[in-house]
Design a protein around this motif. Structure first.
Motif, short mmCIF file in Angstrom:
data_model
loop_
_atom_site.label_atom_id
_atom_site.label_comp_id
_atom_site.label_asym_id
_atom_site.label_seq_id
_atom_site.Cartn_x
_atom_site.Cartn_y
_atom_site.Cartn_z
N TRP A 1 -28.98 -55.26 -7.79
CA TRP A 1 -28.28 -55.13 -6.50
C TRP A 1 -26.81 -55.48 -6.70
CZ3 TRP A 1 -28.70 -53.41 -1.66
CH2 TRP A 1 -27.88 -53.94 -0.68
N TYR B 1 -29.71 -51.87 3.95
CA TYR B 1 -30.26 -52.92 3.08
C TYR B 1 -29.25 -54.06 2.94
CZ TYR B 1 -33.91 -49.66 1.59
OH TYR B 1 -34.97 -48.80 1.55
N ARG C 1 -34.17 -54.82 5.21
CA ARG C 1 -33.60 -53.56 5.69
C ARG C 1 -33.50 -53.63 7.20
NH1 ARG C 1 -35.35 -47.41 3.98
NH2 ARG C 1 -33.34 -46.49 4.48
#
Length: 734
Positions: free
Chosen positions: A210, A229, A243
């Motif tokens: 991420w 997200y 989310r």
């Protein structure tokens, strides 16, 4: 009166036999939920009640979307079903939610320790069942903290590396049995947050790290404000992945019993769940497919190859297609060389590989710039590779490089550390060859120069005025040999194809403004532009990060400039200046077929339009194979390469992969398999053999997608788990 009495009796019988909806969204100490009854969230989005999976009589307490009877998103007693319809949900004396049967046996409980005595269970509009302390309104338990197999908006996948506590999804055992299955999914927050699917304790799929905006190994993700997200870190060490999808669209991601993530969105008009994303999406997505130090790329044949500086650990197994053993280093790095070695002072170098999902097990230095990464890696003898992401910083790998895969577009750049000799060997050979050749060329050049000078004077008059500045809508005036473009490109005759200047296209697209971006493909971005004469154009600009390159660019120019058909896109010209290479097409008002085929715009394509699109593609393909002066095999027929004009007429585009056949040629082999997974014929994908039949196979897949509105590569069927092609082949014609 008798008729009215009978109608009332029938309605009463129906309610008693099939259950009814309690006009409430909660359960209190003074109320119970019986089998056959349901409570419904305040916005009528979700229901809580009892259900039996298909072909079973077992009873489970669950939550489902009201739009569809088969969309179960949570199960309470998944490993302990009731065998009759005597189940009751109630609030116990100590404030717990209890599921009991007619014998007062407990089949499931919220199991809160030290819970207050005065509580209420409430079903929220996001599908979360919460237990609330009535004295202060605080949530003391929630079903989102104990999910089943569904990842919904607002549900948090948590990981605390300090304590080891996690919130995980767990698949059903089978499509008809909600018991705990083999696959789990959740967040791994060690070093950099990543999403994993595990098969037992073994990784099955990994999202990539991420970077604050997206999961870098999921090329279908966009940015936070589009996908919703987010990752949040808390003071106690807990990291949450959530989310928060904007709008009222119903959507969910289900962890299926076969270990795949399937994202679906509810189509209000067609009243079906549309599959919009699936992972793993192909065999290269499976964790560690090519083993340590291997790279998986579906465009290559075979799909697995060793990273630069490495070779197969077991050559015999590797050649048989068993790549699990991976690769090993074949040349010592600087730190590993003998102190007496003559080359001990030659520094290691880095080999760049683009569009990749970076390996697992990375270490991070967040505060570093891109130019600092290389030096730090070189100074650390255990550093095998590095990568830089603006949202992460420097990533370093000191262990095995595992789970590397290469995408056609997107992904990250990975710098793999190799011995200097791995990149210098070719240079040494070139020096040996180039030096004597250069001397010979110089001698020849001196003799040719004087001859060329005299010829140039005679041709100067003819060339003057023939290749001039380009006027809008007019081609260059050429001699019989055609215009030859030279700019680090092999010579290519562009038979009467207009040349556009970079300045002209920059103006037409408003400096390639993002608001004019029509889309992105393997070649690069495509922009809408308007010439000074008012004509709309589409400008396809070769991206430096593109998986395609000069060969595909020139191939498209040569092929499509020789073709003219109402169902083939028209190439208006090209631009080649310095590093820029662009193709200019007629603008297609309705853009590409996939824009309408696989999302909420499907209703625009009625059956008349779909039939005309299929017929038009067929006519274009027939022209390529039989009626044109060149026999062309397209090799990349798919919805994104079918463009639609203002009248919804289809036009085949993107001839970068196309091949020209000779008059008597009907088949060819290639060592470089190109195209798109899911549309390639088996004999082409596995053996490199292609012919007209390859395009016909792709056309067949395309027809099925147009009819069904479902993408072949992300089709999922609960009963058979087949692709769209496999599913259709099982259907019986009546």
């Amino acid at each position: 009166m008798l008729k009215l009495f009978l109608q009332s009796l029938f309605i009463l019988f129906f309610l008693l036999s099939s259950g009814f909806c309690i006009e409430s969204d909660n359960i209190t100490a003074s109320s119970v939920l019986k089998d056959g009854d349901t409570i419904v969230s305040s916005g009528k989005v979700y229901s809580l009640g009892f259900f039996s999976p298909e072909k079973t009589t077992n009873r489970y307490l669950g939550i489902w979307n009201n739009v569809s009877a088969i969309s179960i998103i949570w199960v309470a007693n998944r490993d302990k079903p009731l065998d009759d319809s005597t189940g009751i949900v109630t609030i116990s004396e100590d404030g717990d939610i209890l599921l009991i049967n007619g014998k007062k046996e407990i089949f499931w409980s919220s199991n809160i320790t030290n819970s207050p005595m005065n509580t209420t269970a409430q079903l929220l509009d996001n599908g979360n069942l919460v237990l609330i302390d009535n004295s202060n309104g605080r949530i003391i338990w929630e079903s989102f903290g104990h999910p089943t197999d569904a990842f919904l908006p607002k549900l948090k996948l948590n990981d605390n590396p300090r304590t080891g506590e996690r919130v995980l999804l767990t698949s059903w055992k089978t499509p008809r049995d909600p018991d705990f299955g083999s696959f789990t999914a959740g967040l791994q927050a060690l070093n950099i947050p990543q999403i994993f699917i595990w098969n037992g304790s073994r990784p099955h799929w990994r999202s990539g790290p991420w970077n604050g905006q997206i999961l870098t190994g999921v090329t279908d993700m966009y940015v936070v404000y589009l996908d919703g997200y987010s990752v949040t870190k808390f003071d106690d060490g807990t990291v949450s992945f959530m989310r928060d999808y904007y709008g009222k669209i119903l959507m969910k991601i289900i962890l299926k019993p076969n270990g795949s993530f399937v994202q679906t969105m509810w189509d209000v008009n067609r009243r079906v769940w549309n599959v919009t994303w699936i992972a793993p999406i192909d065999v290269c997505d499976v964790y560690g497919k090519c083993g340590p130090f291997g790279n998986c790329n579906l465009r290559n044949s075979p799909m697995c190859s060793c990273l630069k500086g490495y070779e197969p650990k077991n050559k015999e197994e590797w050649d048989k297609g068993n790549w699990s053993g991976g690769c090993v280093r074949k040349t010592f790095l600087q730190c590993d060389r003998n102190s007496n070695s003559s080359d001990k002072n030659k520094e290691d170098v880095f080999w760049k590989i683009t569009n990749v999902k970076v390996p697992d097990f990375m270490d991070v230095s967040t505060a570093l710039e891109a130019e600092e990464c290389e030096g730090l890696c070189l100074r650390n003898c255990s550093c095998l590779a590095y990568s830089h992401d603006p949202g992460i910083g420097c990533m370093f790998w000191n262990r095995s490089l595992i789970d590397v895969r290469q995408f056609p577009v997107g992904g990250s750049v990975l710098q793999v550390r190799v011995a200097y000799s791995e990149l210098d060997k070719k240079k040494d050979i070139r020096v040996i060859v180039i030096v004597p050749v250069t001397i010979g060329v110089v001698i020849i050049f001196i003799g040719v120069f004087f001859l060329w000078q005299s010829m140039a004077k005679r041709k100067g008059a003819n060339r003057k005025g023939r290749i001039l500045t380009h006027e809008v809508g007019k081609a260059y005036i050429r001699g019989s040999s055609g215009v030859v473009i030279r700019d680090d490109i092999d010579e290519a005759s562009l038979d009467e194809l207009p040349l556009f200047s970079f300045k002209m296209l920059e103006t037409a697209t408003f400096q390639f403004d993002v608001t004019n971006l029509l889309g992105k493909g393997g070649f690069g971005p495509v922009y809408k532009g308007k010439l000074v004469n008012g004509k709309d154009i589409a400008v396809k600009r070769l991206s430096r990060a593109s998986g395609q390159g000069l060969q595909e660019f020139m191939n498209e120019v040569v092929v499509i400039s020789k073709l003219q058909h109402r169902n083939l896109v028209s190439l208006l010209g090209c631009c080649v200046e310095k590093e820029e290479k662009m193709l200019i097409y007629e603008y297609m008002a309705n853009r590409s077929l996939d824009l309408y085929l696989f999302n909420r715009f499907q209703e625009i394509l009625d059956w008349t339009k779909r039939f005309n699109i299929i017929e038009g593609i067929g006519r274009g393909l027939l022209y390529l194979h039989r009626d044109s002066r060149l026999k062309i095999i397209h090799r990349d027929l798919k919805p994104s390469n079918i463009l639609l004009d203002e009248h919804w007429n289809p036009k085949i585009s993107d001839f970068g992969m196309a091949r020209i056949f000779g008059g008597n040629q009907d088949q060819a082999n290639t060592g470089r398999v190109v195209g798109t997974y899911g549309y390639m014929a088996p004999e082409y994908a596995m053996g490199g053999k292609f012919s007209e039949k390859s395009d016909v196979f792709s056309f067949g897949v395309l027809v099925l997608e147009i009819i069904s509105g479902t993408r072949n590569t992300i089709f999922y069927n609960d009963d058979s788990s087949l692709s769209l092609l496999g599913y259709v082949s099982t259907l019986q014609m009546v």
